[in-house]
Design a protein around this motif. Structure first.
Motif, PDB file in Angstrom:
ATOM      1  N   ASP A  16      12.911 133.636  28.640  1.00  7.87           N
ATOM      2  CA  ASP A  16      13.662 133.488  29.890  1.00  7.87           C
ATOM      3  C   ASP A  16      13.760 132.041  30.370  1.00  7.87           C
ATOM      4  O   ASP A  16      14.832 131.578  30.753  1.00  7.87           O
ATOM      5  N   GLY A  17      12.670 131.303  30.363  1.00  7.42           N
ATOM      6  CA  GLY A  17      12.691 129.911  30.826  1.00  7.42           C
ATOM      7  C   GLY A  17      13.603 129.046  29.978  1.00  7.42           C
ATOM      8  O   GLY A  17      14.333 128.194  30.484  1.00  7.42           O
ATOM      9  N   ASP A  18      13.583 129.284  28.675  1.00  4.07           N
ATOM     10  CA  ASP A  18      14.440 128.522  27.765  1.00  4.07           C
ATOM     11  C   ASP A  18      15.909 128.892  27.962  1.00  4.07           C
ATOM     12  O   ASP A  18      16.791 128.040  27.835  1.00  4.07           O
ATOM     13  N   LYS A  19      16.159 130.154  28.282  1.00  2.00           N
ATOM     14  CA  LYS A  19      17.543 130.585  28.555  1.00  2.00           C
ATOM     15  C   LYS A  19      18.117 129.813  29.737  1.00  2.00           C
ATOM     16  O   LYS A  19      19.250 129.341  29.704  1.00  2.00           O
ATOM     17  N   GLU A  20      17.334 129.707  30.801  1.00  2.00           N
ATOM     18  CA  GLU A  20      17.781 129.002  32.002  1.00  2.00           C
ATOM     19  C   GLU A  20      18.086 127.536  31.702  1.00  2.00           C
ATOM     20  O   GLU A  20      19.093 126.997  32.152  1.00  2.00           O
ATOM     21  N   ILE A  21      17.205 126.908  30.929  1.00  2.00           N
ATOM     22  CA  ILE A  21      17.408 125.499  30.569  1.00  2.00           C
ATOM     23  C   ILE A  21      18.701 125.353  29.775  1.00  2.00           C
ATOM     24  O   ILE A  21      19.518 124.460  30.051  1.00  2.00           O
ATOM     25  N   LEU A  22      18.914 126.228  28.808  1.00  2.00           N
ATOM     26  CA  LEU A  22      20.114 126.151  27.976  1.00  2.00           C
ATOM     27  C   LEU A  22      21.381 126.385  28.806  1.00  2.00           C
ATOM     28  O   LEU A  22      22.358 125.654  28.678  1.00  2.00           O
ATOM     29  N   LEU A  23      21.357 127.390  29.674  1.00  2.72           N
ATOM     30  CA  LEU A  23      22.533 127.680  30.498  1.00  2.72           C
ATOM     31  C   LEU A  23      22.853 126.528  31.448  1.00  2.72           C
ATOM     32  O   LEU A  23      24.023 126.171  31.633  1.00  2.72           O
ATOM     33  N   GLU A  24      21.837 125.942  32.062  1.00  2.00           N
ATOM     34  CA  GLU A  24      22.060 124.797  32.952  1.00  2.00           C
ATOM     35  C   GLU A  24      22.625 123.610  32.173  1.00  2.00           C
ATOM     36  O   GLU A  24      23.540 122.929  32.643  1.00  2.00           O
ATOM     37  N   THR A  25      22.088 123.378  30.979  1.00  2.00           N
ATOM     38  CA  THR A  25      22.563 122.277  30.146  1.00  2.00           C
ATOM     39  C   THR A  25      24.014 122.496  29.736  1.00  2.00           C
ATOM     40  O   THR A  25      24.834 121.573  29.803  1.00  2.00           O
ATOM     41  N   MET A  26      24.346 123.715  29.338  1.00  4.00           N
ATOM     42  CA  MET A  26      25.721 124.033  28.945  1.00  4.00           C
ATOM     43  C   MET A  26      26.675 123.866  30.123  1.00  4.00           C
ATOM     44  O   MET A  26      27.782 123.346  29.965  1.00  4.00           O
ATOM     45  N   GLY A  27      26.257 124.297  31.306  1.00  4.35           N
ATOM     46  CA  GLY A  27      27.084 124.154  32.501  1.00  4.35           C
ATOM     47  C   GLY A  27      27.352 122.699  32.830  1.00  4.35           C
ATOM     48  O   GLY A  27      28.486 122.307  33.112  1.00  4.35           O
ATOM     49  N   THR A  28      26.313 121.888  32.772  1.00  7.46           N
ATOM     50  CA  THR A  28      26.455 120.454  33.046  1.00  7.46           C
ATOM     51  C   THR A  28      27.361 119.796  32.015  1.00  7.46           C
ATOM     52  O   THR A  28      28.234 118.989  32.362  1.00  7.46           O
ATOM     53  N   LEU A  29      27.171 120.144  30.759  1.00 10.87           N
ATOM     54  CA  LEU A  29      27.996 119.583  29.690  1.00 10.87           C
ATOM     55  C   LEU A  29      29.461 119.983  29.868  1.00 10.87           C
ATOM     56  O   LEU A  29      30.363 119.143  29.753  1.00 10.87           O
ATOM     57  N   ALA A  30      29.712 121.253  30.169  1.00  4.36           N
ATOM     58  CA  ALA A  30      31.093 121.724  30.355  1.00  4.36           C
ATOM     59  C   ALA A  30      31.757 120.999  31.528  1.00  4.36           C
ATOM     60  O   ALA A  30      32.918 120.587  31.432  1.00  4.36           O
ATOM     61  N   GLU A  31      31.042 120.825  32.633  1.00  2.00           N
ATOM     62  CA  GLU A  31      31.592 120.106  33.791  1.00  2.00           C
ATOM     63  C   GLU A  31      31.917 118.659  33.429  1.00  2.00           C
ATOM     64  O   GLU A  31      32.962 118.133  33.821  1.00  2.00           O
ATOM     65  N   SER A  32      31.024 118.013  32.675  1.00  2.00           N
ATOM     66  CA  SER A  32      31.253 116.623  32.272  1.00  2.00           C
ATOM     67  C   SER A  32      32.477 116.508  31.377  1.00  2.00           C
ATOM     68  O   SER A  32      33.289 115.595  31.515  1.00  2.00           O
ATOM     69  N   LEU A  33      32.617 117.431  30.437  1.00  2.00           N
ATOM     70  CA  LEU A  33      33.763 117.405  29.535  1.00  2.00           C
ATOM     71  C   LEU A  33      35.076 117.590  30.297  1.00  2.00           C
ATOM     72  O   LEU A  33      36.080 116.948  29.992  1.00  2.00           O
ATOM     73  N   GLN A  34      35.070 118.460  31.309  1.00  2.00           N
ATOM     74  CA  GLN A  34      36.281 118.687  32.104  1.00  2.00           C
ATOM     75  C   GLN A  34      36.680 117.435  32.883  1.00  2.00           C
ATOM     76  O   GLN A  34      37.849 117.157  33.064  1.00  2.00           O
TER      77      GLN A  34
END
Length: 118
Positions: A97-115
């Motif tokens: 669970d903790g690793d899932k949260e880290i991955l999802l937050e990282t993906m969200g930040t990356l997607a926002e940066s790319l946009q």
């Protein structure tokens, strides 16, 4: 820009999707307003990308149009996007669970940066 009002691309996209699903049902704006129990002016402004809608109005539109929330928020996705989502979901299931949260937050930040750089 419409008149003196700045219209965001997201609002325009959402309005386009509302119009698309309304016209697929062969409904007028008046019919959608009646089915969703909202004003005709509200439907017109949403479809024109001129107004943000409340969660209550969003819910009414989803129910009246008989579609799921994701379709109205994001539109239809391609088969490749579905496969990508399934792949990500499969990988997430293997994580704690903790690793899932880290991955999802990282993906969200990356997607926002790319946009931002588009």
């Amino acid at each position: 820009m419409l008149g003196n009002q700045i219209v965001s691309e997201d609002l325009m996209d959402m309005g386009d999707r509302v119009r698309e699903y309304r016209t697929r049902r062969h409904w007028s704006q008046e019919k959608l307003a009646e089915e969703a129990d909202i004003s005709l002016n509200t439907v017109s402004r949403i479809e024109g990308g001129q107004t943000r809608m409340s969660i209550e109005v969003f819910k009414k539109l989803v129910q009246a149009l008989g579609i799921n929330v994701e379709l109205l928020l994001f539109g239809e996705i391609s088969d490749k996007e579905k496969q990508d989502c399934a792949r990500i979901q499969f990988m997430l299931q293997k994580l704690e669970d903790g690793d899932k949260e880290i991955l999802l937050e990282t993906m969200g930040t990356l997607a926002e940066s790319l946009q931002k750089y588009k």
